[in-house]
Motif scaffolding. Structure first.
Motif, PDB file in Angstrom:
ATOM      1  N   ALA A 145     -52.080  20.007  -7.210  1.00 46.33           N
ATOM      2  CA  ALA A 145     -51.065  18.957  -7.173  1.00 46.33           C
ATOM      3  C   ALA A 145     -49.697  19.243  -6.683  1.00 46.33           C
ATOM      4  O   ALA A 145     -48.978  18.336  -6.213  1.00 46.33           O
ATOM      5  N   ARG A 150     -51.030  14.998  -5.291  1.00 48.27           N
ATOM      6  CA  ARG A 150     -52.236  14.650  -6.195  1.00 48.27           C
ATOM      7  C   ARG A 150     -53.494  15.063  -5.452  1.00 48.27           C
ATOM      8  O   ARG A 150     -53.618  15.448  -4.344  1.00 48.27           O
ATOM      9  N   TYR A 171     -58.744  14.977 -11.748  1.00 54.22           N
ATOM     10  CA  TYR A 171     -57.690  14.173 -10.802  1.00 54.22           C
ATOM     11  C   TYR A 171     -56.285  14.428 -11.352  1.00 54.22           C
ATOM     12  O   TYR A 171     -56.075  14.104 -12.481  1.00 54.22           O
ATOM     13  N   VAL A 173     -52.017  15.208 -10.841  1.00 53.53           N
ATOM     14  CA  VAL A 173     -50.789  14.300 -10.219  1.00 53.53           C
ATOM     15  C   VAL A 173     -49.635  15.129 -10.683  1.00 53.53           C
ATOM     16  O   VAL A 173     -49.398  15.540 -11.681  1.00 53.53           O
ATOM     17  N   GLY A 184     -53.234  15.306 -15.572  1.00 55.80           N
ATOM     18  CA  GLY A 184     -54.447  14.999 -15.187  1.00 55.80           C
ATOM     19  C   GLY A 184     -55.233  14.414 -16.092  1.00 55.80           C
ATOM     20  O   GLY A 184     -55.162  14.432 -17.111  1.00 55.80           O
TER      21      GLY A 184
END
Length: 422
Positions: A145, A150, A171, A173, A184
């Protein structure tokens, strides 16, 4: 010669079986390769769909807290409010679908600020936390990140809904407005294994069906090869028999002709033996070369013979039996017996009624001819060679059958014939 034919048959069968075996191995190998390629395609497509799904979830989270980025709000209060909002967001039933957040600084320290399913972890430093494989996934989440803004990270984690260690795709950010906070979410990837298991089962079933079809085809091929080999063997046997028969007949006849040319009277006993041998040989040829026909052909022939006597005799004809092939020689013999018996009944028995019963049995054909005529005493009769009784016994004997006669004076006569099917 027979051993040579058998060797050729064995070679043909083994060659055919080897070809089928190689085809099966190639089919299985290609199917395995196809399965591996299919797995890669499915995993790639599945992973891409999960990545898009995570991007959408994170976009929803960012929209939910982006109003807190304003400089007019106290950064600490705004950050805490953002954490409270994220704590209320969930997906996939809530237990497995949640959002997390970590702080990050230059020394790569991270404090877990949000873990709604594991509140005991909130506020603890997890920078050194590892997954089941020993991977420092928390550190990697923060690094990705901070470096790219991201990104995605793969690791393993205990799935809350079943408490099983499961592959996970996360995932993350970076939110620089909240003191380099990283937020995330992630998805557990056990579904792809379930999908692949179903596909593998379907593929295994397909392989089984294909191999079974090949095996059935191979067996049919072997049966056809054996049948063709049998036909070839029979044809060769007939040819060999014909050659031997030709040589034997020529030799025997040459002896008789030579004796006649030399004006010598052939020995009667020897000539009778020669003719008897020739007759026996010709009988074998007739049986060997005999054509097979359905049992209904016999029934039809007997009906025709009986019909030719109906203006002189009352005949009750019954025919029963399953559909089975018979040699022409068997049909001819039985028909000759029926015709000869009816001639004798018409000439000598003074019968009012004749019953003919034909029955096709599994291994034989039974013929019964019964009349209500004068009958005769069998103990006082020795039929000469030119009589009808002798003729009928000779005919049935030639095809390996049996004929019996039961008769009493004034009580009629019953002729029973048993003829083999083959």
């Amino acid at each position: 010669m027979k051993e040579k034919r058998n060797s050729k048959l064995i070679f043909a069968v083994l060659s055919f079986a080897a070809i089928i075996f190689i085809i099966i191995l190639m089919a299985v190998h290609q199917t395995k390769q196809l399965r591996q390629q299919q797995d890669e395609v499915i995993k790639t497509a599945y992973l891409a769909s999960k990545q898009n799904e995570l991007i959408n979830y994170m976009r929803l989270a960012e929209i939910s807290i982006e109003h807190l980025y304003s400089a007019e709000l106290d950064p600490i209060e705004a950050r805490e409010e953002a954490m409270r909002i994220l704590a209320k967001l969930n997906f996939d039933g809530g237990m497995d679908g949640y959002f997390f957040a970590y702080t990050g600084d230059g020394i790569n320290e991270a404090v877990n600020l949000l873990q709604p399913n594991q509140p005991e972890r909130v506020g603890k430093n997890e920078i050194d936390r590892t997954d089941a494989s020993g991977k420092h996934h928390i550190k990697e989440l923060i690094d990705v990140a901070k470096k790219n803004g991201r990104g995605f990270v793969n690791y393993t984690a205990i799935k809350p809904s079943n408490e099983v260690i499961t592959p996970k795709l996360a995932y993350v950010v970076a939110i620089p407005e909240f003191q380099s906070t990283v937020i995330g979410t992630g998805l557990y990837l056990d579904n792809v294994d379930n999908v692949l298991d179903k596909i593998h089962k379907q593929l295994s079933q397909h392989i089984f069906e294909s191999v079974s079809l090949l095996i059935i085809t191979a067996l049919l091929g072997l049966i056809i090869i054996g049948w063709q080999q049998k036909r070839v063997g029979e044809a060769l046997a007939r040819f060999s028999f014909t050659v031997n028969l030709h040589n034997k007949i020529c030799h025997r006849l040459s002896r008789i002709i030579r004796s006649l040319k030399e004006n010598k009277t052939p020995d009667v006993s020897a000539t009778k033996d020669i003719l008897s041998e020739l007759y026996e040989t010709l009988r074998e040829v007739r049986i060997l070369m005999g054509r097979k026909r359905d049992i209904n052909a016999l029934f039809d022939r007997v009906r025709e013979i009986a019909a030719s006597f109906t203006n002189r005799l009352f005949i009750d004809l019954k025919c029963e039996g399953n559909e089975t092939d018979l040699l022409d020689s068997t049909i001819d013999a039985l028909c000759n017996i029926v015709e000869e018996a009816l001639n004798n009944i018409e000439r000598f028995a003074a019968a009012e009624k004749v019953t003919i019963y034909l029955l096709g049995e599994p291994t034989s054909i039974k013929l019964i001819i019964q009349d209500n005529g004068t009958g005769f005493d069998l103990t006082n009769i020795q039929p000469p060679e030119d009589s009808g009784l002798y003729f009928m016994k000779t005919i049935i004997s030639d095809i390996g059958g049996k004929l019996t006669i039961a008769s009493l004076p004034n009580e009629g006569t019953v002729i029973t014939v048993i003829a083999p099917r083959k």
